[in-house]
Motif scaffolding. Structure first.
Motif, PDB file in Angstrom:
ATOM      1  N   THR A   1       0.838  -1.200   0.000  1.00  0.00           N
ATOM      2  CA  THR A   1       0.000   0.000   0.000  1.00  0.00           C
ATOM      3  C   THR A   1       0.872   1.249   0.000  1.00  0.00           C
ATOM      4  O   THR A   1       2.037   1.226   0.427  1.00  0.00           O
ATOM      5  CB  THR A   1      -0.901   0.033   1.238  1.00  0.00           C
ATOM      6  OG1 THR A   1      -0.072   0.055   2.411  1.00  0.00           O
ATOM      7  CG2 THR A   1      -1.820  -1.181   1.286  1.00  0.00           C
ATOM      8  N   ASP A   2       0.298   2.363  -0.447  1.00  0.00           N
ATOM      9  CA  ASP A   2       1.032   3.624  -0.378  1.00  0.00           C
ATOM     10  C   ASP A   2       1.358   3.980   1.063  1.00  0.00           C
ATOM     11  O   ASP A   2       2.421   4.549   1.341  1.00  0.00           O
ATOM     12  CB  ASP A   2       0.210   4.750  -1.027  1.00  0.00           C
ATOM     13  CG  ASP A   2       0.250   4.697  -2.549  1.00  0.00           C
ATOM     14  OD1 ASP A   2       1.227   4.153  -3.101  1.00  0.00           O
ATOM     15  OD2 ASP A   2      -0.692   5.197  -3.189  1.00  0.00           O
ATOM     16  N   GLU A   3       0.458   3.649   1.977  1.00  0.00           N
ATOM     17  CA  GLU A   3       0.738   3.922   3.388  1.00  0.00           C
ATOM     18  C   GLU A   3       2.003   3.200   3.832  1.00  0.00           C
ATOM     19  O   GLU A   3       2.882   3.804   4.482  1.00  0.00           O
ATOM     20  CB  GLU A   3      -0.428   3.471   4.259  1.00  0.00           C
ATOM     21  CG  GLU A   3      -0.143   3.610   5.758  1.00  0.00           C
ATOM     22  CD  GLU A   3      -1.209   2.953   6.613  1.00  0.00           C
ATOM     23  OE1 GLU A   3      -1.966   3.715   7.240  1.00  0.00           O
ATOM     24  OE2 GLU A   3      -1.271   1.702   6.656  1.00  0.00           O
ATOM     25  N   ALA A   4       2.118   1.920   3.506  1.00  0.00           N
ATOM     26  CA  ALA A   4       3.289   1.153   3.919  1.00  0.00           C
ATOM     27  C   ALA A   4       4.562   1.754   3.335  1.00  0.00           C
ATOM     28  O   ALA A   4       5.579   1.892   4.035  1.00  0.00           O
ATOM     29  CB  ALA A   4       3.137  -0.304   3.488  1.00  0.00           C
ATOM     30  N   VAL A   5       4.523   2.110   2.072  1.00  0.00           N
ATOM     31  CA  VAL A   5       5.708   2.684   1.424  1.00  0.00           C
ATOM     32  C   VAL A   5       6.031   4.054   2.005  1.00  0.00           C
ATOM     33  O   VAL A   5       7.184   4.343   2.348  1.00  0.00           O
ATOM     34  CB  VAL A   5       5.498   2.775  -0.102  1.00  0.00           C
ATOM     35  CG1 VAL A   5       6.642   3.549  -0.752  1.00  0.00           C
ATOM     36  CG2 VAL A   5       5.392   1.378  -0.711  1.00  0.00           C
ATOM     37  N   ASP A   6       5.023   4.915   2.130  1.00  0.00           N
ATOM     38  CA  ASP A   6       5.262   6.268   2.628  1.00  0.00           C
ATOM     39  C   ASP A   6       5.827   6.261   4.043  1.00  0.00           C
ATOM     40  O   ASP A   6       6.764   7.008   4.361  1.00  0.00           O
ATOM     41  CB  ASP A   6       3.975   7.084   2.587  1.00  0.00           C
ATOM     42  CG  ASP A   6       3.509   7.405   1.172  1.00  0.00           C
ATOM     43  OD1 ASP A   6       4.350   7.324   0.251  1.00  0.00           O
ATOM     44  OD2 ASP A   6       2.313   7.724   1.000  1.00  0.00           O
ATOM     45  N   VAL A   7       5.271   5.430   4.912  1.00  0.00           N
ATOM     46  CA  VAL A   7       5.758   5.356   6.293  1.00  0.00           C
ATOM     47  C   VAL A   7       7.182   4.802   6.325  1.00  0.00           C
ATOM     48  O   VAL A   7       8.028   5.283   7.090  1.00  0.00           O
ATOM     49  CB  VAL A   7       4.803   4.510   7.149  1.00  0.00           C
ATOM     50  CG1 VAL A   7       5.422   4.201   8.510  1.00  0.00           C
ATOM     51  CG2 VAL A   7       3.480   5.241   7.330  1.00  0.00           C
ATOM     52  N   SER A   8       7.466   3.818   5.504  1.00  0.00           N
ATOM     53  CA  SER A   8       8.821   3.270   5.440  1.00  0.00           C
ATOM     54  C   SER A   8       9.827   4.339   5.021  1.00  0.00           C
ATOM     55  O   SER A   8      10.891   4.494   5.639  1.00  0.00           O
ATOM     56  CB  SER A   8       8.877   2.096   4.452  1.00  0.00           C
ATOM     57  OG  SER A   8       8.037   1.045   4.851  1.00  0.00           O
ATOM     58  N   LEU A   9       9.497   5.101   3.986  1.00  0.00           N
ATOM     59  CA  LEU A   9      10.392   6.147   3.505  1.00  0.00           C
ATOM     60  C   LEU A   9      10.562   7.254   4.539  1.00  0.00           C
ATOM     61  O   LEU A   9      11.639   7.850   4.664  1.00  0.00           O
ATOM     62  CB  LEU A   9       9.860   6.732   2.198  1.00  0.00           C
ATOM     63  CG  LEU A   9       9.848   5.779   0.989  1.00  0.00           C
ATOM     64  CD1 LEU A   9       9.089   6.404  -0.174  1.00  0.00           C
ATOM     65  CD2 LEU A   9      11.267   5.425   0.568  1.00  0.00           C
ATOM     66  N   GLU A  10       9.517   7.516   5.282  1.00  0.00           N
ATOM     67  CA  GLU A  10       9.569   8.564   6.296  1.00  0.00           C
ATOM     68  C   GLU A  10      10.427   8.170   7.493  1.00  0.00           C
ATOM     69  O   GLU A  10      11.130   9.022   8.070  1.00  0.00           O
ATOM     70  CB  GLU A  10       8.149   8.887   6.764  1.00  0.00           C
ATOM     71  CG  GLU A  10       8.045  10.013   7.776  1.00  0.00           C
ATOM     72  CD  GLU A  10       6.613  10.350   8.149  1.00  0.00           C
ATOM     73  OE1 GLU A  10       6.423  11.015   9.177  1.00  0.00           O
ATOM     74  OE2 GLU A  10       5.687   9.951   7.397  1.00  0.00           O
ATOM     75  N   LEU A  11      10.409   6.898   7.860  1.00  0.00           N
ATOM     76  CA  LEU A  11      11.039   6.476   9.110  1.00  0.00           C
ATOM     77  C   LEU A  11      12.426   5.863   8.948  1.00  0.00           C
ATOM     78  O   LEU A  11      13.191   5.822   9.919  1.00  0.00           O
ATOM     79  CB  LEU A  11      10.138   5.477   9.840  1.00  0.00           C
ATOM     80  CG  LEU A  11       8.763   5.992  10.270  1.00  0.00           C
ATOM     81  CD1 LEU A  11       8.001   4.899  11.000  1.00  0.00           C
ATOM     82  CD2 LEU A  11       8.894   7.226  11.158  1.00  0.00           C
ATOM     83  N   VAL A  12      12.748   5.359   7.768  1.00  0.00           N
ATOM     84  CA  VAL A  12      14.038   4.682   7.566  1.00  0.00           C
ATOM     85  C   VAL A  12      14.918   5.549   6.670  1.00  0.00           C
ATOM     86  O   VAL A  12      14.568   5.834   5.526  1.00  0.00           O
ATOM     87  CB  VAL A  12      13.839   3.284   6.949  1.00  0.00           C
ATOM     88  CG1 VAL A  12      15.188   2.606   6.708  1.00  0.00           C
ATOM     89  CG2 VAL A  12      12.981   2.420   7.863  1.00  0.00           C
ATOM     90  N   ALA A  13      16.070   5.939   7.190  1.00  0.00           N
ATOM     91  CA  ALA A  13      16.938   6.869   6.459  1.00  0.00           C
ATOM     92  C   ALA A  13      17.625   6.219   5.265  1.00  0.00           C
ATOM     93  O   ALA A  13      17.787   6.840   4.217  1.00  0.00           O
ATOM     94  CB  ALA A  13      17.980   7.450   7.419  1.00  0.00           C
TER      95      ALA A  13
END
Length: 314
Positions: A218-230
């Protein structure tokens, strides 16, 4: 003769039907197995959906990537990854055509089934488990990491989460509330997906997240991953192909631009089978279906949230 399930056309599960097929005697380096259980994977459905093309010459399509069963015949020099294969051996196979009552295949595709592992779980561990091992290798999961697993209660996600805990990582897993108790049993910190997910994960991991593994796409999963993992080299997905191409994280599997991890997945049985047989790695079976009800099994898988691995029983 054997009964096999094939896709006679491209489309939805309605194109699946049983046919009678010859089971050739095993030649050099081959074995024949009587299949006791066959694992169902989303990739099976993609093959006949048209996602990879609609070449009429490829029809009918034999389905099934993994199965468990008993060896009934062997050809000369039938040597598997664990050594010689003999009549009567209980084995697990990774091969095409597993939706069948019997199959002849290369001996190199079968490994011994631990006696303590049920036929159903044996048929459901190698594909999903191999994917989980590949995701770990691609992102370098190690002791001390904080790992975010999207879809941690699914057939792949639950194995990703359990293996990460076993390696000494701290795991935060997304799932619906009804699955939180299951995740807690694995030693995973459960978190509900939906609006505000990033903030909920930050509250659980104020020192940050080292790795994100996406099994839902999902876009949520991708967006949160990109936001939290440098480090985007420590973000991997098995479904978000389009986003991986534009956002620069790792994509694994059989789709366009993906790393297939053939060698890693092919050797994953060495890491998976003993813990699964000992009950240290839980293979969650969502539901079993008779082989002739393969279309219904596929409807459940395509619909999402099957509750674990779906398995066909000949």
């Amino acid at each position: 003769m054997a009964t096999a399930i094939v896709a006679a056309a491209y489309g939805g599960p309605e194109v699946l039907s049983p046919i009678e097929v010859e089971v050739p005697a095993p030649g050099p380096g081959e074995v024949t197995i009587e299949i006791r259980a066959a694992g169902v994977n989303p990739f099976d459905a993609k093959r006949y959906s048209g996602a990879f093309g609609t070449d009429p010459k490829a029809l009918p399509i034999r389905l099934g990537l993994e199965a468990s069963g008993v060896v009934t015949a062997v050809g000369p020099d039938a040597i598997g990854p664990a050594g010689p294969v003999r009549v009567g051996d209980e084995v697990i196979a990774r091969t095409e055509g597993g939706y069948a009552t019997a199959l002849t295949l290369r001996a190199e595709k079968v490994v011994p089934k631990p006696a303590a592992l049920s036929w159903e779980k044996a048929a459901g561990v190698l594909s999903t488990g191999g994917t989980a091992v590949h995701l770990h290798a691609a992102t370098g999961v190690q002791s001390g990491d904080t790992v975010l697993v999207h879809g941690a209660s699914g057939s792949v996600g639950s194995l990703v989460a359990q293996l990460a805990v076993a390696r000494g990582a701290r795991v935060i897993g997304t799932a619906g509330p009804s699955r939180h108790e299951q995740l807690a049993r694995y030693g995973v910190d459960p978190v509900a997906y939906g609006p505000g997910l990033a903030d909920r994960v930050r509250a659980l991991a104020p020192d940050g997240v080292d790795v994100a593994i996406d099994t839902v796409g999902t876009d949520e999963a991708v967006d949160v991953s990109l936001e939290l993992v440098a480090d985007r080299d420590r973000i991997a997905s098995i479904v978000a192909f389009g986003r991986a191409a534009t956002d620069g994280f790792k994509i694994l599997g059989a789709g366009p631009g993906a790393d297939p991890g053939t060698e890693i997945r092919g050797n994953a049985w060495r890491e998976l089978l003993d813990p699964a047989a000992a009950g240290k790695l839980e293979v969650v079976i969502g539901r079993t279906f008779p082989l002739l009800e393969a279309a219904d099994a596929h409807r459940l898988v395509i619909g999402g949230h099957p509750g674990g691995k779906i398995v066909l029983l000949p």
